[in-house]
Scaffold this active site. Structure first.
Site, PDB file in Angstrom:
ATOM      1  N   ILE A  12      45.047 -57.518  58.429  1.00  0.00           N
ATOM      2  CA  ILE A  12      43.772 -57.090  59.022  1.00  0.00           C
ATOM      3  C   ILE A  12      44.002 -56.611  60.457  1.00  0.00           C
ATOM      4  O   ILE A  12      43.441 -55.586  60.873  1.00  0.00           O
ATOM      5  CB  ILE A  12      42.734 -58.243  58.984  1.00  0.00           C
ATOM      6  CG1 ILE A  12      42.504 -58.692  57.528  1.00  0.00           C
ATOM      7  CG2 ILE A  12      41.407 -57.798  59.629  1.00  0.00           C
ATOM      8  CD1 ILE A  12      41.613 -59.911  57.377  1.00  0.00           C
ATOM      9  N   ASP A  31      52.041 -61.230  68.127  1.00  0.00           N
ATOM     10  CA  ASP A  31      52.241 -61.676  66.745  1.00  0.00           C
ATOM     11  C   ASP A  31      53.620 -62.308  66.660  1.00  0.00           C
ATOM     12  O   ASP A  31      54.583 -61.782  67.222  1.00  0.00           O
ATOM     13  CB  ASP A  31      52.146 -60.465  65.802  1.00  0.00           C
ATOM     14  CG  ASP A  31      51.844 -60.873  64.378  1.00  0.00           C
ATOM     15  OD1 ASP A  31      50.821 -60.425  63.847  1.00  0.00           O
ATOM     16  OD2 ASP A  31      52.627 -61.653  63.792  1.00  0.00           O
ATOM     17  N   LEU A  76      42.908 -63.225  65.760  1.00  0.00           N
ATOM     18  CA  LEU A  76      43.098 -63.172  64.302  1.00  0.00           C
ATOM     19  C   LEU A  76      44.293 -64.010  63.845  1.00  0.00           C
ATOM     20  O   LEU A  76      44.440 -64.260  62.649  1.00  0.00           O
ATOM     21  CB  LEU A  76      43.328 -61.711  63.851  1.00  0.00           C
ATOM     22  CG  LEU A  76      42.092 -60.850  63.538  1.00  0.00           C
ATOM     23  CD1 LEU A  76      41.210 -60.685  64.756  1.00  0.00           C
ATOM     24  CD2 LEU A  76      42.508 -59.478  63.033  1.00  0.00           C
ATOM     25  N   THR A  95      48.766 -74.371  63.480  1.00  0.00           N
ATOM     26  CA  THR A  95      48.581 -72.973  63.907  1.00  0.00           C
ATOM     27  C   THR A  95      47.100 -72.685  64.109  1.00  0.00           C
ATOM     28  O   THR A  95      46.708 -72.055  65.090  1.00  0.00           O
ATOM     29  CB  THR A  95      49.122 -72.014  62.820  1.00  0.00           C
ATOM     30  OG1 THR A  95      50.442 -72.365  62.539  1.00  0.00           O
ATOM     31  CG2 THR A  95      49.040 -70.570  63.254  1.00  0.00           C
ATOM     32  N   TYR A 149      42.616 -76.227  55.407  1.00  0.00           N
ATOM     33  CA  TYR A 149      42.411 -74.896  55.998  1.00  0.00           C
ATOM     34  C   TYR A 149      40.950 -74.739  56.417  1.00  0.00           C
ATOM     35  O   TYR A 149      40.649 -74.376  57.552  1.00  0.00           O
ATOM     36  CB  TYR A 149      42.816 -73.850  54.947  1.00  0.00           C
ATOM     37  CG  TYR A 149      42.622 -72.424  55.371  1.00  0.00           C
ATOM     38  CD1 TYR A 149      43.464 -71.839  56.303  1.00  0.00           C
ATOM     39  CD2 TYR A 149      41.601 -71.649  54.823  1.00  0.00           C
ATOM     40  CE1 TYR A 149      43.299 -70.516  56.684  1.00  0.00           C
ATOM     41  CE2 TYR A 149      41.425 -70.327  55.193  1.00  0.00           C
ATOM     42  CZ  TYR A 149      42.274 -69.768  56.123  1.00  0.00           C
ATOM     43  OH  TYR A 149      42.108 -68.462  56.489  1.00  0.00           O
TER      44      TYR A 149
END
Ligand code: UDP
Length: 324
Positions: A12, A31, A76, A95, A149
């Site tokens: 995305i 990233d 993101l 994370t 999650y």
């Protein structure tokens, strides 16, 4: 403007970065390439307004100047895909939660507008459909890793909204529903790239459970348009929004449609969840449909691509990659 996109070389993130650059903005991507790929930024290769930093949002020394230099942040970066989440439960939680915490602390320090991507998983097993942003959530037990999650993402939402409440930090929370389209990898378990690849290769399409579970699939191009609108609309600040398609399809019907559209001779095979996820700890959601009333009312967004558009586009891309 200058945007920081964490997870900008994810599926995305790559599409969002391309959109922002096409609007003439500057973009810095951070990233760690754990699941992202530099090739997801191929459209933007060589664009002088793009800067790519390979690093983790958990590394505060790397992140601090990036947040400071940006005008606004799209967060993101996250663990991605049910399969990965089942296989790496510890790093998933870390994370998600620590990543958002780091980004948020810096956004608060420098007063940067922050949009975070949460997930439709936070609605869990609720049967109160379509899911409204103010609806109740229903999650399974902590012994089922899948729910870690959803729970970590829900905690992120609480934290972001708490910052907004305490200091008026401008934030937007987005709950992404199933997002699909070109460049999505089959590697992390996502159903559409897996089905399309299998159909093109003449292999069986493996449907988990009895295939009556439903999802709504939204084109990533529509999704990044929504993110852009939400970031730039003042009325969205401090709010939570569903982003996705509301066209519901069962996974079994999806498999059949993929076979039809690709002209494949593949068969549909049912696979019990216990064999798809042999470690156990898995529970699926039977239906997942967003209410799009709020996002349509506040920013005027609706998805445009149909499921067939998406499947045809993904199939065309996979044919090229597989050299068929
Ligand atoms: N699924 C399937 N076969 C696959 C991959 C996924 O039947 O090879 C099912 C999965 O159990 C779920 C739906 O397809 O019901 C969507 O799965 P995906 O991993 O794409 O996203 P999720 O909605 O689970 O986040």
């Amino acid at each position: 403007m200058h945007f920081l996109v964490t997870g900008g070389s994810g599926f995305i993130g790559g599409h969002l970065t391309a959109l922002l650059l096409s609007q003439g903005h500057r973009v810095t991507v951070i990233d760690d390439l754990s699941t992202g790929l530099i090739t997801n930024l191929a459209d933007s290769d060589g664009n002088p307004n793009l800067r790519i930093i390979i690093g983790s949002v958990l590394d505060k020394d790397v992140l601090e100047p990036l947040v400071r230099e940006a005008d606004a942040v799209y967060h993101l970066a996250s663990a991605v895909g049910v399969r990965l989440i089942m296989e790496q439960p510890v790093s998933t939680i870390e994370t998600i939660f620590q990543g958002t915490d780091s980004v948020l602390r810096l956004a608060a320090r420098y007063r940067r507008k922050l949009l975070i991507t949460s997930t439709s998983e936070v609605y869990g097993k609720s049967e109160d459909l379509p899911f409204r942003e103010d609806g109740d959530r229903l999650e399974g037990p902590t012994t089922m890793h899948r729910w870690a999650y959803a729970c970590a993402k829900a905690l992120d939402e609480f934290l972001v909204l708490a910052h907004h409440k305490m200091s008026r930090l401008p934030v937007v929370v987005v709950r992404l529903f199933n997002t699909v389209g070109p460049r999505q990898s089959a590697q992390y378990g996502m159903v559409i790239p897996r089905f399309v690849e299998a159909a093109l290769l003449g292999q069986p399409l493996t449907v988990y459970g009895d295939g009556t579970q439903t999802r709504c699939f939204c084109h990533v191009r529509d999704v990044v348009r929504a993110l852009d609108r939400l970031m730039t609309t003042p009325a969205a600040v401090g709010e939570v929004f569903n982003v996705g398609s509301d066209q519901e399809v069962s996974i079994r019907d999806l498999a059949v449609r993929v076979i039809e559209l690709t002209g494949s001779r593949s068969e549909v095979q049912l696979l019990p969840y216990s064999r798809a996820f042999p470690g156990g700890g898995f529970e699926d959601m039977t239906r997942r449909v967003p209410s799009l009333e709020k996002i349509h009312r506040v920013v005027g967004w609706r998805p445009e691509a149909s499921l067939d558009d998406i499947l045809n586009e993904v199939a065309a891309e996979k044919r090229k990659i597989l050299d068929l």
